[in-house]
Design a protein around this motif. Sequence first.
Motif, mmCIF file in Angstrom:
data_model
loop_
_atom_site.group_PDB
_atom_site.id
_atom_site.type_symbol
_atom_site.label_atom_id
_atom_site.label_comp_id
_atom_site.label_asym_id
_atom_site.label_seq_id
_atom_site.Cartn_x
_atom_site.Cartn_y
_atom_site.Cartn_z
ATOM 1 N N TYR A 86 -23.710 -73.106 19.237
ATOM 2 C CA TYR A 86 -24.574 -72.183 19.737
ATOM 3 C C TYR A 86 -25.427 -71.668 18.833
ATOM 4 O O TYR A 86 -26.646 -71.499 18.664
ATOM 5 C CB TYR A 86 -23.948 -71.396 20.757
ATOM 6 C CG TYR A 86 -24.608 -70.357 21.175
ATOM 7 C CD1 TYR A 86 -25.814 -70.222 21.729
ATOM 8 C CD2 TYR A 86 -24.079 -68.983 21.455
ATOM 9 C CE1 TYR A 86 -26.800 -69.352 22.375
ATOM 10 C CE2 TYR A 86 -24.730 -67.926 22.065
ATOM 11 C CZ TYR A 86 -25.805 -67.915 22.452
ATOM 12 O OH TYR A 86 -26.658 -67.092 23.199
ATOM 13 N N VAL B 52 -29.354 -71.940 17.910
ATOM 14 C CA VAL B 52 -30.254 -70.619 17.891
ATOM 15 C C VAL B 52 -31.422 -70.928 16.562
ATOM 16 O O VAL B 52 -32.445 -70.292 16.645
ATOM 17 C CB VAL B 52 -29.612 -69.570 17.793
ATOM 18 C CG1 VAL B 52 -30.218 -68.288 17.223
ATOM 19 C CG2 VAL B 52 -28.791 -69.062 19.186
ATOM 20 N N TYR C 62 -22.668 -69.249 28.177
ATOM 21 C CA TYR C 62 -23.619 -68.876 27.227
ATOM 22 C C TYR C 62 -24.504 -69.640 26.765
ATOM 23 O O TYR C 62 -25.907 -69.186 26.602
ATOM 24 C CB TYR C 62 -22.570 -68.278 25.935
ATOM 25 C CG TYR C 62 -22.299 -66.868 25.963
ATOM 26 C CD1 TYR C 62 -23.257 -66.120 25.661
ATOM 27 C CD2 TYR C 62 -20.909 -66.396 25.941
ATOM 28 C CE1 TYR C 62 -22.949 -64.609 25.515
ATOM 29 C CE2 TYR C 62 -20.441 -65.031 26.114
ATOM 30 C CZ TYR C 62 -21.694 -64.214 25.683
ATOM 31 O OH TYR C 62 -21.452 -62.954 25.654
ATOM 32 N N SER D 207 -28.582 -69.068 27.531
ATOM 33 C CA SER D 207 -29.333 -68.874 26.549
ATOM 34 C C SER D 207 -30.536 -70.155 26.247
ATOM 35 O O SER D 207 -31.233 -69.986 25.377
ATOM 36 C CB SER D 207 -28.561 -68.707 25.216
ATOM 37 O OG SER D 207 -27.811 -67.376 25.118
ATOM 38 N N PHE E 54 -31.050 -62.206 20.058
ATOM 39 C CA PHE E 54 -30.502 -63.309 20.796
ATOM 40 C C PHE E 54 -29.462 -62.957 21.934
ATOM 41 O O PHE E 54 -28.741 -62.331 21.579
ATOM 42 C CB PHE E 54 -29.921 -64.326 20.093
ATOM 43 C CG PHE E 54 -30.959 -65.258 19.309
ATOM 44 C CD1 PHE E 54 -31.714 -66.227 19.688
ATOM 45 C CD2 PHE E 54 -31.657 -64.807 17.978
ATOM 46 C CE1 PHE E 54 -32.697 -67.101 19.228
ATOM 47 C CE2 PHE E 54 -32.496 -65.472 17.186
ATOM 48 C CZ PHE E 54 -33.351 -66.456 17.927
ATOM 49 N N CYS E 55 -29.771 -63.637 23.056
ATOM 50 C CA CYS E 55 -28.799 -63.444 24.041
ATOM 51 C C CYS E 55 -28.785 -61.952 24.356
ATOM 52 O O CYS E 55 -27.738 -61.414 24.291
ATOM 53 C CB CYS E 55 -27.563 -64.094 23.755
ATOM 54 S SG CYS E 55 -26.513 -64.232 25.218
ATOM 55 N N GLY F 188 -34.943 -67.922 28.120
ATOM 56 C CA GLY F 188 -33.645 -67.365 27.654
ATOM 57 C C GLY F 188 -33.920 -66.172 26.987
ATOM 58 O O GLY F 188 -35.047 -65.777 26.691
ATOM 59 N N HIS G 267 -33.955 -64.076 24.764
ATOM 60 C CA HIS G 267 -34.303 -63.781 23.374
ATOM 61 C C HIS G 267 -35.390 -62.942 23.078
ATOM 62 O O HIS G 267 -36.520 -63.371 23.197
ATOM 63 C CB HIS G 267 -34.301 -65.102 22.447
ATOM 64 C CG HIS G 267 -33.154 -65.994 23.004
ATOM 65 N ND1 HIS G 267 -31.811 -65.723 23.171
ATOM 66 C CD2 HIS G 267 -33.425 -67.333 23.597
ATOM 67 C CE1 HIS G 267 -31.215 -66.837 23.729
ATOM 68 N NE2 HIS G 267 -32.013 -67.601 24.076
#
Lengths: 192, 395, 87
Positions: free
Chosen positions: B67, B71, B94, B98, B208-209, C11, C13
Motif C-alpha cells: 500500500y 501510494v 484500506y 484508497s 493519503f487516506c 480515493g 487523497h
Amino acid sequence: MQQVRWHGRGGQGAVTAAKILGMAAVYEGKYAQSFPAFGTERRGAPVQAFTRIADRPIRDRSQVYNPDYIVILDPSLLRVVDVLAGLRSGGTIVLNAPVLPAGFIIPPGSHLVLFHATPLALEVLGSPIVNTIMAGALAGATSLVGLEALKRAVIDVLPEKVAEKNLYLVIRAYEQVAGAGRREVHLAVGNN
Amino acid sequence: MALRRFLNGNEALAEAVKLAGVEVVAAYPITPQSPVVEKIAEFISKGEMESEYIRVESEHAALAACYGAAVTGTRVFTATSSQGLAYMFEMLHYVSGSRMPVVMAVANRGMAAPWTIWADHQDSVSCRDTGWVQLYVENAQEALDTCLQAYKVGEDPQVLLPVMICLDGYTLSHTEEPVEVPEKEEVDAFLPPLRLPVALDVENPVVFCAGAGPELYTEFKYQQQQAMYAALLKLKEADAEFAARFGRSYGGTVEPYQCEDAAVILVTMGAVTGTAREVVDGLRACDQKVGLLKIKSFRPFPAQEIRDILSRAGAVAILERDCSYGYEGALCTEVKAALLGLDGPPKVYGFIGGLGGHDITREQITAIYRYCLEGVQPGYGTDHFLDVAGARDEN
Amino acid sequence: MPSATTKLPAGPHLPTPCFGATTGSWRTHRPVIDASLCNHCLLCWLYCPEGCIERGEKLKVNLDFCKGCGICAHECPRRAINMLEEA
C-alpha cells in the motif's frame, strides 16, 4: 493420454523426474502436465508424483487414478505402499531392483522393466539419487519421449553442477533399456 | 516470438510479474503461495528484474508495505494464501478504499480449522466484499495472462482498484504445464507505465487516506461501487485487446462453453473448469445437451451476462469449492440472484465439493449433469455436499 | 443521481485542509512568538505535533490547524513563545 505415476521417497527426486519427463514431451511439441501428490514435503517419507502426456491440451485437473506407467525409484517402497494400485490393464512397471523382489506379483498382462539403478547412481553421483536414471529407463522402454528431448529437459531442470553427470546417467539408462528391446522386458514378466 | 516453457502456476505468475515491470514486491511466505515470491526473489537476486523486495514480518505488513509503495505511484505485487489472506483482511479494505491498483495472487487454500494446506476457494470467497476485483483462473497460462490484464484493468483511470488473481493451490500452483511466455516488448505495448492521478509528491502534498464524515464516506463508497461496474467493461476490453495481441482469450468476465443449446449448464470457478470441459465433450459425444459457464470474475459479478447465458437452459448446477455456512455456496446464491425475475427460470442446483483439496473427478461431474437432467425439484440452500462419507444423502 | 463524486478524486487523497476540516477552532490559547527572543533553533518546528510552525525569515504559526496544545511554548529554550488566551 498417457499417465505416469512415480513412487519415491522424499529427497529422491520423484517430483523432479515427473517434471523432466513432462518437459521433454513439451519439447517434442506434445502437451504435458506434471505434479506432485499434493501436500507437505518430508524427506524420506513415501511420495508420489505424476506426469500426463497427450497430443492435445490437457484440461483434466483431477488426480491420476489409473496410470499407464508406474515407476518405482526405491524397492523398499513395495513393503509400505500399494505401488500397483490402479495400474491400467496392459500397463508397464519400471522398477529399480536387481531381480524381481520375492512376493512382488505383477498383474497379468502388464509389463515389467527391471533396472538396477542404485549401483549406477552410487558409482556416478556418489549418492543413491536414481530419478534421472529411472526417467531414462522409462523413456528407453517406451515411446513416451525420445532421448534428445529428455537430455534437453535434464539440462534445463537440474542445477548446472549436477546436470552433466545426470545427462550421462540418462543416456546410459535409456540406451541400455532401449537396446534390450521389448522382448527382454517381456522375459522379465515370464520370470515372475 | 513467445517462448513455450514448462511452468507451474506459481512460476507462470512470477514470469508475469517480471514482464509487467513490477517495481516493489512485499510478501510473507505461506504454502502453497511461497514459490511465487521465491521465484521473484531469485529474479531480483540474479539481476533479471529491477525491483525492491521488501521482507516483512507478516501478511498484514506485506500488504501495508505494498500500500505504501503503491501510494508513490509504483507498480506493486504481493501473494498469499488462506490464513495469510485472512491476516490481511484489514488492509484489503484500506487498499481498495484508497483505490490503489495493487495486484495480488492468491494460491487458494482452505481455511483452518481443521488445519489444511490443500486447495479450496474459501479463503478468497470469504474476502468477496473487500472491494477487490477477484479473477479465478483455470490453468497456468491463464494465470500469467490474467496477471498482465489485472494491471491493465486495475490501473485504468476509470477503475483504480486492486485485483486478486485466484488460482487453486497445488492443482494449479504446483502443476507444471506448457506456458507461452510473451516477449517483454509485446507486454510493454499492451501494458503502459502506471500513471496514478494522485501519487506521493513532496511538491504537492496531500493527505493519503483521509478521514471522512458520513456524507463524504458515502460518496467515496459510491464511487468505489461505480469503479467496480466500470471494471466489468474494462475486463472485457482488456481481454479483447489481449486476444488481438497474444491470440488468447478468456472472456474477460465469464467464459461460456457449449452453452447455446444446452439443457443443463454447469457453473464453475477455477481449475475444475478444465475437468468439466472434458466431461462436456464426453457427454456431447453421447448427444447430451450440456454446457459449462466459467465465472472468471467473481467481483465485479457479471450478473447480466450470466443471466443472459443461463436463461436459455432448463437447469443450472453450481459446483463450487466454498461454503457460506448456514446457507449455501456463495456462488450459488449469486447465480440465483442473477436469475431472479426471469420468465420460466431454470432450476438451480447447488453443489459444494473439492473442499480442503478433495479431488473433483470427471465421474462426479458427469453424475451432476445426469442428476440435473432428471429434473428433480431443487430445494433451498445447498442441495449437495459432495464427498461426505457416511452422511445420509438427503436427496 | 446528483453526487459530489465528480468533484472528488478517486480515493480519499486530498490536499489539506481535507474536506474543509481544520482544527484551529479547538484552541483556547494561541502561541505567540516573540521575534526578539527567537534564535531560530527550530525546536518548536520539530516538536509541534500538527506541523503548524512554518519556517521562514520569521517563524509563523498556522492558526488554521494549531490546537493550542502549548508544546512549542514548553519546549522553547529561550521562552520566546507565550500562550495567550483567545479572546
